[in-house]
Design an enzyme around this catalytic site. Structure first.
Site, PDB file in Angstrom:
ATOM      1  N   GLY A 187      31.460  41.453  45.919  1.00  0.00           N
ATOM      2  CA  GLY A 187      31.411  40.742  44.643  1.00  0.00           C
ATOM      3  C   GLY A 187      32.265  41.427  43.596  1.00  0.00           C
ATOM      4  N   ASP A 188      32.163  42.746  43.517  1.00  0.00           N
ATOM      5  CA  ASP A 188      32.956  43.508  42.554  1.00  0.00           C
ATOM      6  C   ASP A 188      34.446  43.396  42.840  1.00  0.00           C
ATOM      7  OD1 ASP A 188      31.003  45.079  40.794  1.00  0.00           O
ATOM      8  OD2 ASP A 188      30.263  45.555  42.788  1.00  0.00           O
ATOM      9  N   THR A 189      34.819  43.577  44.106  1.00  0.00           N
ATOM     10  CA  THR A 189      36.240  43.586  44.417  1.00  0.00           C
ATOM     11  C   THR A 189      36.862  42.192  44.310  1.00  0.00           C
ATOM     12  OG1 THR A 189      35.669  43.524  46.777  1.00  0.00           O
ATOM     13  CG2 THR A 189      36.157  45.662  45.828  1.00  0.00           C
ATOM     14  N   ALA A 192      37.397  41.680  40.614  1.00  0.00           N
ATOM     15  CA  ALA A 192      38.527  42.504  40.194  1.00  0.00           C
ATOM     16  C   ALA A 192      39.850  41.903  40.648  1.00  0.00           C
ATOM     17  CB  ALA A 192      38.368  43.915  40.767  1.00  0.00           C
TER      18      ALA A 192
END
Length: 402
Positions: A187-189, A192
């Site tokens: 989710g973070d990557t 980003a």
């Protein structure tokens, strides 16, 4: 002999020496202030830095970014990847002095990255309106759990929460168990990566208009973008996807199959490819069997077909199955772990894994910058900062003349 990476805006310090053949990158001359921490904001900064941007990372003076301490082993190595190609500047963003210094840097930047809870930078006097009044061409990448608007915007949000809301967690895992996580902070990557993509689009728009803009990347929406037909399948057909383990319902054979010495992934769901798999298995009659002759038929008989394929693979080693798949032109592959990657000739030939000379750890292997550009390839020009704020004086002198 090591080569120095060049910059149109000034000479980099001795620590910016890169490996032979390193280029300045497609984003040479672009200045980035990274004001986030942990994964989403810093990964966006990593991508831009790999492509040649000069990334100044703002860290709290005492503790620094928590990523310095994340990872396995006696000396965490994750920091070496996510902080490569960056300069560390120490600033207390909760103090008037720290805010003033960072605002001066932002006034000289092309891109600002922040991944605080919405409203945080506004409390520090750094609203997009204020920052863009001082720097009209500024592009502000804002990564957050739920986005900058909407009823959930002020809630705390992490990658796993975005994965759950975006639909990922509901379909990952075995059907009789609780939803699983992927094993990495997807989710973070994803958020980003979409933030980086938005920044690149905004740079192109600025080249035409001279004006910057805000890139609003929400964790849950980044996940939603890669959910394929999940929403329209429910909205149009009333079909709700569920957890199905390693198989994709109706797509057969396309699964991970047991061999004598490990697991092997085979994807032979197309008619012609399935025929070639049948030949490789010594079962050519299966290709014309009414239960398996078409894509739809194979989907209806998926479990029994998977059992037939695994009955064959289980009699052979991974290498034997792979040799047969290559010979018959069937898309297939081993299930790699890090040890496999470091030993594989294809990874080596494409330089998918590189070695960075880390000042503390020495030669450190890590994933190479990606994607590959033919004229302005991305490179690792400098290792991750060793200490918090080690580049403060240099950056202030070069960017601000102080």
């Amino acid at each position: 002999m090591l080569q120095r990476a060049s910059s149109r805006r000034g000479t980099l310090s001795d620590e910016s020496f890169a490996a032979p053949g390193a280029t300045a990158g497609a984003l040479e001359g672009i200045r980035v202030v990274e004001m986030g921490q942990l994964i989403a904001g810093p990964f966006c900064g990593q991508l831009l830095g790999d492509m040649g941007a000069e990334v100044v990372k703002i860290e709290p003076p005492e503790q620094g970014d928590p990523m310095r301490h994340w990872g396995q082993g006696s000396t965490p190595t994750w920091w070496r990847v996510i902080a490569r190609n960056k300069y560390s500047v120490a600033a207390d963003l909760r103090s008037t002095e720290g805010q003033a210094m960072v605002r001066r840097l932002i006034a000289k930047a092309d891109i600002l990255i922040e991944n605080f809870r919405p409203g945080t930078i506004e409390k520090w006097g750094m609203s997009p309106e204020n920052l863009m009044a001082e720097n009209p061409g500024l592009i502000i990448v804002r990564v957050s759990g739920y986005g900058q608007t909407g009823p959930y915007s002020t809630r705390a949000g992490f990658g796993g929460i975005g994965e759950a809301m975006g639909g990922w967690r509901a379909i990952v895992g075995e059907p009789d168990r609780a939803p699983s996580r992927m094993g990495v902070s997807i989710g973070d990557t994803l958020a980003a990566t979409y933030g980086c993509m938005g920044a690149l689009a905004a740079l192109q728009a600025r080249a035409r208009t001279g004006k910057g803009q805000v890139v609003d990347s929400a964790l849950y929406e980044a996940v939603l973008q890669v959910m394929e037909g999940l929403v329209p399948e429910w909205a149009v057909a009333g079909h709700k996807r569920n957890r199905t383990g390693s198989k994709l319902p109706g797509i057969a054979p396309s699964n991970v199959y047991k061999c004598k010495d490990g697991d092997y992934l085979i994807g032979a769901n197309q008619d012609t490819v399935f025929g070639r798999l049948c030949e490789a298995m010594g079962r050519p009659e299966l290709a014309t069997d009414a239960r398996y002759a078409t894509h739809i038929a194979r989907g209806k008989h998926q479990e029994e077909l998977d059992a037939l394929v695994e009955a064959w693979t289980s009699q052979h080693t991974v290498q034997q199955v792979e040799d047969a798949m290559i010979e018959h032109g069937v898309p297939a592959g081993r299930v790699f772990d890090a040890e496999d990657m470091l030993a594989d000739p294809h990874f080596a030939a494409r330089e998918a894994i590189i070695t960075v000379d880390d000042p503390e750890l020495g030669p450190t292997q890590m994933q190479a910058p990606f994607p590959k550009l033919s004229r302005t390839p991305s490179t690792v020009r400098r290792p991750a900062p060793r200490t918090i704020g080690q580049d403060t004086k240099e950056v202030l002198a070069r960017w601000l003349g102080e």
